[in-house]
Write a protein that holds these residues in place. Structure first.
Motif, short mmCIF file in Angstrom:
data_model
loop_
_atom_site.label_atom_id
_atom_site.label_comp_id
_atom_site.label_asym_id
_atom_site.label_seq_id
_atom_site.Cartn_x
_atom_site.Cartn_y
_atom_site.Cartn_z
N ILE A 6 49.03 42.68 36.48
CA ILE A 6 49.62 43.83 35.76
C ILE A 6 48.55 44.57 34.96
N LYS A 7 47.61 43.85 34.37
CA LYS A 7 46.49 44.52 33.69
C LYS A 7 45.71 45.39 34.67
N ALA A 8 45.50 44.87 35.88
CA ALA A 8 44.79 45.64 36.90
C ALA A 8 45.60 46.87 37.31
N MET A 9 46.90 46.70 37.47
CA MET A 9 47.77 47.84 37.81
C MET A 9 47.63 48.95 36.78
N LYS A 10 47.69 48.56 35.51
CA LYS A 10 47.62 49.56 34.44
C LYS A 10 46.29 50.31 34.46
N ALA A 11 45.20 49.57 34.72
CA ALA A 11 43.90 50.24 34.80
C ALA A 11 43.85 51.19 35.98
N GLY A 12 44.46 50.79 37.10
CA GLY A 12 44.50 51.67 38.26
C GLY A 12 45.33 52.92 38.01
N LEU A 13 46.47 52.75 37.36
CA LEU A 13 47.32 53.90 37.04
C LEU A 13 46.62 54.87 36.09
N LYS A 14 45.92 54.32 35.10
CA LYS A 14 45.21 55.18 34.16
C LYS A 14 44.16 56.02 34.87
N PHE A 15 43.49 55.41 35.85
CA PHE A 15 42.49 56.12 36.63
C PHE A 15 43.12 57.24 37.46
N LEU A 16 44.28 56.96 38.04
CA LEU A 16 44.92 57.93 38.93
C LEU A 16 45.71 59.00 38.19
N LYS A 17 46.39 58.59 37.10
CA LYS A 17 47.35 59.49 36.45
C LYS A 17 47.04 59.81 35.00
N GLY A 18 46.04 59.11 34.43
CA GLY A 18 45.70 59.36 33.04
C GLY A 18 46.54 58.57 32.05
N ILE B 15 38.05 46.01 36.52
CA ILE B 15 38.67 47.12 37.26
C ILE B 15 38.18 48.45 36.71
N GLU B 16 38.10 48.58 35.40
CA GLU B 16 37.60 49.82 34.79
C GLU B 16 36.15 50.09 35.21
N PHE B 17 35.33 49.03 35.23
CA PHE B 17 33.94 49.17 35.66
C PHE B 17 33.87 49.66 37.10
N ILE B 18 34.67 49.05 37.97
CA ILE B 18 34.68 49.43 39.39
C ILE B 18 35.12 50.88 39.56
N LEU B 19 36.18 51.27 38.87
CA LEU B 19 36.71 52.62 39.05
C LEU B 19 35.80 53.68 38.43
N LYS C 231 34.37 56.69 40.98
CA LYS C 231 34.63 58.14 40.89
C LYS C 231 33.35 58.96 41.03
N ASP C 232 32.20 58.35 40.81
CA ASP C 232 30.93 59.09 40.85
C ASP C 232 30.03 58.65 42.00
N SER C 233 30.58 57.92 42.98
CA SER C 233 29.75 57.44 44.08
C SER C 233 30.49 57.55 45.39
N GLU C 234 29.77 57.27 46.49
CA GLU C 234 30.38 57.26 47.81
C GLU C 234 30.74 55.84 48.24
N LEU C 235 30.57 54.89 47.34
CA LEU C 235 30.90 53.51 47.64
C LEU C 235 32.41 53.28 47.56
N THR C 236 32.89 52.29 48.29
CA THR C 236 34.30 51.92 48.19
C THR C 236 34.49 50.97 47.02
N THR C 237 35.74 50.75 46.65
CA THR C 237 36.01 49.81 45.56
C THR C 237 35.57 48.40 45.94
N ILE C 238 35.67 48.05 47.23
CA ILE C 238 35.21 46.74 47.68
C ILE C 238 33.70 46.64 47.58
N ASP C 239 32.98 47.71 47.98
CA ASP C 239 31.52 47.72 47.86
C ASP C 239 31.09 47.42 46.42
#
Length: 353
Positions: free
Chosen positions: A156-168, A320-324, A328-336
């Motif tokens: 759920i912590k990861a979900m929230k970080a993902g939502l913040k990235f996508l929706k603010g 998750i925040e570090f990855i995202l 947003k500033d690279s051509e790498l995937t989240t898995i990369d």
């Protein structure tokens, strides 16, 4: 069977241990993937009726590597490992579980485990009768009788970080989440997401679990197992068997974010992640998002508290925040980026001696 040493090389696995018991029918494999982080390793034990021994071997190798990645990314001083019991539910017995526990004992504490798919907490307590190297089965009323709740909290912590990235916004209020799998972790996800006022769509292959949660939460929408992947939702949450995200199912997805508790969610990560990106679906790597269980195991081994384990899941949100932020500033995937994070952590540990 495929060439075992070539497979071990592919998954960077250091050791494989096999055990067959003629009386109980136990067929089990323990994979110790990596001891660079520590001589002691940890990973769950799952019971599953694989179609072939190649499938059992491939699964334990993939899962043990995922455990190495989880431990490294979460900053845990444990190596990655895993056990599979290639048996049916009907074959499961106290004698079989105790033979497995004694097999774990033979490794002298180098492999520590916990119950996973196909095994219950009751099964874990049977194993613990003959084996001290199992976490999440405490009888001391200290909260360590279960790891699934902390795993769910981390997801759920990861979900929230993902939502913040996508929706603010990280709020889960009125967010629609499709949960595949209502086992231990899935059940806690339902409970905690209800508290967040999320809208839940759910399924499981076991009708008794559907009946239980339908009575407990009548507001939840339940669908057939083969329908969950195509449900219109904000977040798809795979929390059962791995490999559910693949070339057949990706076109069916109707979400913007994937974040779940299952291991190895992408069947072919290198290809599947690019297909997801083509569809503008953000994928949060499972070995980052679902690390709550191993985080608790680490705290339990060190003699800490349940509250400390919960607090330590903050590393999931930070990762998750570090990855995202990099994504947003690279051509790498989240898995990369997640894999790079693991390599950095392993190198730091190696250089530190």
């Amino acid at each position: 069977m495929n060439n075992i040493f070539e497979l071990m090389k592919e998954y960077q696995c250091e050791e494989l241990h096999f055990r067959y018991d003629q009386k109980t029918g136990l067929r089990t494999i323990i994979a110790i993937n990596n001891t660079e982080l520590a001589d002691v390793t940890s990973g769950g034990a799952r019971l599953y009726d694989y179609k072939t021994e190649d499938d059992a071997l491939a699964d334990v190798l993939k899962l043990s590597q995922a455990m190495t990645y989880k431990c490294a990314a979460a900053g845990i001083n444990l190596g990655g490992s895993k056990a599979v019991l290639w048996n049916t539910e009907k074959q499961k017995s106290k004698d079989l579980l105790k033979i497995f526990g004694k097999f774990v004992n033979d490794l002298g504490g180098r492999f520590r485990t916990a119950v996973d798919l196909g095994l219950s907490n009751e099964d874990g307590r049977v194993i613990k009768e003959v084996c001290p190297y199992i976490e999440g089965e405490s009888d001391n009323n200290d909260g360590f009788d279960c790891e699934s709740d902390v795993t769910a909290l981390g997801v759920i912590k990861a979900m929230k970080a993902g939502l913040k990235f996508l929706k603010g916004s990280s709020s889960l209020d009125s967010v629609t989440i499709a949960i595949q799998g209502l086992g231990y972790v899935g059940g806690y996800l339902v409970e905690f997401l209800q508290e967040e006022n999320a809208k839940i769509i759910a399924t499981d292959i076991k009708p008794e679990l559907i009946d239980f949660y339908r009575k407990k939460y009548p507001e939840i929408v339940f669908v057939e197992p083969d329908q969950i992947i195509s449900q219109k939702c904000d977040i798809f949450c795979p929390s059962a068997i791995g490999g559910i995200i693949n070339k057949q199912t990706i076109p069916l997805l109707n979400c913007t974010l994937i974040c779940g508790a299952a291991n190895n969610q992408l069947l072919n990560p290198e290809n599947d992640i690019h297909e997801l990106e083509k569809r503008r679906i953000l994928y949060l790597p499972d070995f980052i998002a679902n690390a709550g269980g191993i985080i608790q195991a680490d705290v339990e081994i060190k003699g800490g508290t349940k509250q400390k384990a919960i607090e330590n899941t903050q590393i999931i949100e930070r990762n998750i925040e570090f990855i995202l932020n990099r994504y947003k500033d690279s051509e790498l995937t989240t898995i990369d980026i997640a894999n790079e994070l693991v390599k950095i952590k392993l190198l730091e540990k190696k250089n530190a001696g």
